[in-house]
Write an enzyme that holds these catalytic residues in place. Structure first.
Site, PDB file in Angstrom:
ATOM      1  N   CYS A   1      30.563  41.213  36.599  1.00  0.00           N
ATOM      2  CA  CYS A   1      30.060  41.488  37.955  1.00  0.00           C
ATOM      3  C   CYS A   1      29.717  42.957  38.160  1.00  0.00           C
ATOM      4  CB  CYS A   1      31.076  41.035  38.995  1.00  0.00           C
ATOM      5  SG  CYS A   1      31.542  39.320  38.788  1.00  0.00           S
TER       6      CYS A   1
ATOM      7  N   HIS B   1      30.252  44.952  45.159  1.00  0.00           N
ATOM      8  CA  HIS B   1      30.212  43.606  44.592  1.00  0.00           C
ATOM      9  C   HIS B   1      30.853  42.644  45.589  1.00  0.00           C
ATOM     10  CE1 HIS B   1      30.464  40.199  42.124  1.00  0.00           C
ATOM     11  NE2 HIS B   1      31.763  40.262  41.944  1.00  0.00           N
TER      12      HIS B   1
ATOM     13  N   ASN C   1      29.925  34.652  45.364  1.00  0.00           N
ATOM     14  CA  ASN C   1      29.913  35.622  44.267  1.00  0.00           C
ATOM     15  C   ASN C   1      28.846  35.216  43.245  1.00  0.00           C
ATOM     16  OD1 ASN C   1      30.443  37.194  42.020  1.00  0.00           O
ATOM     17  ND2 ASN C   1      32.665  36.934  42.105  1.00  0.00           N
TER      18      ASN C   1
HETATM   19  N1  ACO Z   1      41.518  25.750  49.183  1.00  0.00           N
HETATM   20  C1  ACO Z   1      42.776  25.580  49.613  1.00  0.00           C
HETATM   21  N2  ACO Z   1      43.823  26.130  48.985  1.00  0.00           N
HETATM   22  C2  ACO Z   1      43.579  26.866  47.893  1.00  0.00           C
HETATM   23  C3  ACO Z   1      42.292  27.087  47.389  1.00  0.00           C
HETATM   24  C4  ACO Z   1      41.231  26.484  48.081  1.00  0.00           C
HETATM   25  N3  ACO Z   1      39.938  26.622  47.692  1.00  0.00           N
HETATM   26  N4  ACO Z   1      42.371  27.874  46.290  1.00  0.00           N
HETATM   27  C5  ACO Z   1      43.660  28.148  46.089  1.00  0.00           C
HETATM   28  N5  ACO Z   1      44.391  27.535  47.062  1.00  0.00           N
HETATM   29  C6  ACO Z   1      45.842  27.552  47.249  1.00  0.00           C
HETATM   30  C7  ACO Z   1      46.582  27.823  45.972  1.00  0.00           C
HETATM   31  O1  ACO Z   1      46.745  26.646  45.219  1.00  0.00           O
HETATM   32  C8  ACO Z   1      47.895  28.365  46.513  1.00  0.00           C
HETATM   33  O2  ACO Z   1      48.681  27.247  46.898  1.00  0.00           O
HETATM   34  P1  ACO Z   1      50.266  27.264  46.644  1.00  0.00           P
HETATM   35  O3  ACO Z   1      50.783  28.412  47.471  1.00  0.00           O
HETATM   36  O4  ACO Z   1      50.675  25.919  47.138  1.00  0.00           O
HETATM   37  O5  ACO Z   1      50.435  27.469  45.184  1.00  0.00           O
HETATM   38  C9  ACO Z   1      47.491  29.101  47.778  1.00  0.00           C
HETATM   39  O6  ACO Z   1      46.192  28.605  48.110  1.00  0.00           O
HETATM   40  C10 ACO Z   1      47.425  30.600  47.621  1.00  0.00           C
HETATM   41  O7  ACO Z   1      46.719  30.883  46.436  1.00  0.00           O
HETATM   42  P2  ACO Z   1      46.410  32.340  45.997  1.00  0.00           P
HETATM   43  O8  ACO Z   1      45.717  32.326  44.656  1.00  0.00           O
HETATM   44  O9  ACO Z   1      47.639  33.193  46.121  1.00  0.00           O
HETATM   45  O10 ACO Z   1      45.362  32.764  47.144  1.00  0.00           O
HETATM   46  P3  ACO Z   1      44.732  34.161  47.408  1.00  0.00           P
HETATM   47  O11 ACO Z   1      44.918  34.509  48.817  1.00  0.00           O
HETATM   48  O12 ACO Z   1      45.109  35.175  46.356  1.00  0.00           O
HETATM   49  O13 ACO Z   1      43.183  33.881  47.219  1.00  0.00           O
HETATM   50  C11 ACO Z   1      41.427  34.174  45.608  1.00  0.00           C
HETATM   51  C12 ACO Z   1      42.687  33.416  45.959  1.00  0.00           C
HETATM   52  C13 ACO Z   1      40.398  33.904  46.681  1.00  0.00           C
HETATM   53  C14 ACO Z   1      40.911  33.666  44.272  1.00  0.00           C
HETATM   54  C15 ACO Z   1      41.753  35.701  45.540  1.00  0.00           C
HETATM   55  O14 ACO Z   1      42.887  35.915  44.750  1.00  0.00           O
HETATM   56  C16 ACO Z   1      40.606  36.481  44.988  1.00  0.00           C
HETATM   57  O15 ACO Z   1      39.564  36.605  45.598  1.00  0.00           O
HETATM   58  N6  ACO Z   1      40.814  37.111  43.813  1.00  0.00           N
HETATM   59  C17 ACO Z   1      39.756  37.902  43.196  1.00  0.00           C
HETATM   60  C18 ACO Z   1      38.759  37.024  42.538  1.00  0.00           C
HETATM   61  C19 ACO Z   1      37.631  37.817  42.005  1.00  0.00           C
HETATM   62  O16 ACO Z   1      37.277  38.833  42.528  1.00  0.00           O
HETATM   63  N7  ACO Z   1      37.041  37.392  40.913  1.00  0.00           N
HETATM   64  C20 ACO Z   1      35.937  38.125  40.383  1.00  0.00           C
HETATM   65  C21 ACO Z   1      35.694  37.622  39.092  1.00  0.00           C
HETATM   66  S1  ACO Z   1      34.126  37.027  38.847  1.00  0.00           S
HETATM   67  C22 ACO Z   1      33.510  37.608  37.388  1.00  0.00           C
HETATM   68  O17 ACO Z   1      33.875  38.633  36.904  1.00  0.00           O
HETATM   69  C23 ACO Z   1      32.438  36.788  36.732  1.00  0.00           C
END
Ligand code: ACO
Length: 329
Positions: A111, A256, A286
């Site tokens: 990214c 990004h 994204n």
């Molecule tokens: N809908 C509902 N619940 C969900 C979803 C969803 N789509 N996705 C995850 N959950 C749940 C999880 O299972 C978890 O449940 P649990 O507590 O029962 O285990 C709960 O929500 C919390 O999950 P977290 O992973 O802690 O949620 P978080 O607030 O961290 O958000 C996210 C997750 C959105 C992925 C965040 O961590 C994030 O944005 N991280 C960065 C991702 C990123 O920038 N990636 C870039 C890479 S892309 C590339 O380089 C090609």
């Protein structure tokens, strides 16, 4: 030496999936996706290939720049989701738009790819080997999305953007970096080839990587989140210092677009007002390396960029890569 963004272009597929569409296929909701990520809709390929989307964006950028295809002497493709292992997407785009003779290559910095491409383009322009660089950022991120994994499938979309870059007189600085010890935080494995001579099995040197399925993106979201909220402010500060300007002098930040909360936290850490930050994640999700140039194209189309504006682009991605560039419009 500075650089001039002479032209911009973009292409997104017509197919749009909103959060309610995802709630029908995985256990999620509009409320969860909106509050945790800021995403509302994303464009998804309807059969368009990455090089074709890139070519559409490139044609628009070339027209916008008021140049001819023959003027382009370098095509830099940025993608992690190219259509072929070989040739490069840059070669396929160049063929599609009718370029006969240019340096064509792809770079994979996930990214952060567009920021890396600007850094490289500026160096080629400065040394004089190239005069007009076409950066084509095109991604079909949905190519590596597992539509049964709610924690990743809701985050990504497809699309392309292109910029024509030439020498400029204004201020410029860029800083690109990687933290490769985090290379296992986001990855998509290719299958290990079978052949009639093989007796061993591949060992990735990492249990989680060994166990992961091939073809689908695996991500430790929380770790990436922590990395991004530290790396983005660091990169902006380093680029501003290199440019010899204060953070207050930056007119606009195009980050990004991975998660609105990452963007907001980064802006807070930089003590910069959120009005200076461009966000379009709600519409596109994204799109990896295409996010930043797509933002540039939209801002230009909307007439929101003024001559002399100091613009900072900042990205992070799998690798883990990160970087920022500051240039004058
Ligand atoms: N809908 C509902 N619940 C969900 C979803 C969803 N789509 N996705 C995850 N959950 C749940 C999880 O299972 C978890 O449940 P649990 O507590 O029962 O285990 C709960 O929500 C919390 O999950 P977290 O992973 O802690 O949620 P978080 O607030 O961290 O958000 C996210 C997750 C959105 C992925 C965040 O961590 C994030 O944005 N991280 C960065 C991702 C990123 O920038 N990636 C870039 C890479 S892309 C590339 O380089 C090609």
């Amino acid at each position: 030496m500075g650089l001039t963004i002479k032209g911009t272009g973009m292409y997104v597929p017509d197919v749009i999936a909103d959060n309610d569409d995802f709630a029908k296929i995985v256990d999620t909701s509009d409320e969860w996706i909106t509050t945790r990520t800021g995403i509302k809709t994303r464009h998804i390929t309807n059969g368009e290939l990455a090089f074709q989307m890139g070519a559409e964006a490139a044609r628009m950028a070339i027209k916008d720049a008021g140049i001819e295809v023959e003027d382009v002497d370098m095509v830099l493709g940025t993608t992690v989701t190219a259509d072929c292992l070989t040739p490069s997407m840059a070669c396929l785009v160049a063929k599609e738009i009718g370029i006969e003779d240019a340096v064509c290559m792809d770079l994979n910095a996930a990214c952060a790819g567009y920021v890396f491409a600007l850094d490289i383009a500026q160096k080629y322009l400065e040394c004089g080997d190239c005069k007009t660089v076409l950066i084509v950022s095109s991604e079909i991120v949905t190519r590596m999305v597992d539509y049964t994994d709610r924690s990743t499938c809701v985050l990504f979309g497809d699309g392309a953007a292109a910029t024509v870059v030439t020498k400029g007189d204004g201020l410029y600085s860029s800083v690109i970096k990687s933290s490769p010890q985090g290379a296992d935080k986001i990855f998509t494995k290719l299958p290990v080839p079978e052949n009639p001579f093989k007796t061993g099995t591949a060992d990735w040197g990492d249990e989680r990587m060994n166990d992961a399925p091939t073809g689908f993106m695996q991500m430790q979201g929380n770790d990436v989140y922590k990395f991004a909220t530290t790396a983005m402010p660091q990169a902006v500060e380093a680029a501003a210092e290199k440019a010899g300007i204060s953070l207050e002098e930056i007119d606009l930040i195009i980050p990004h677009q991975a998660n609105i909360r990452i963007v907001q936290t980064a802006m807070k850490r930089l003590k910069m007002p959120k009005e200076k930050c461009y966000v379009n994640i709600q519409d596109y999700g994204n799109i990896s390396s295409a996010c930043i140039p797509l933002g540039l194209c939209q801002l230009k189309e909307q007439g929101q960029l003024k001559k002399g504006d100091k613009i900072c682009v900042v990205g992070f991605g799998a690798g883990l890569t990160y970087g920022a560039a500051i240039f004058e419009w």
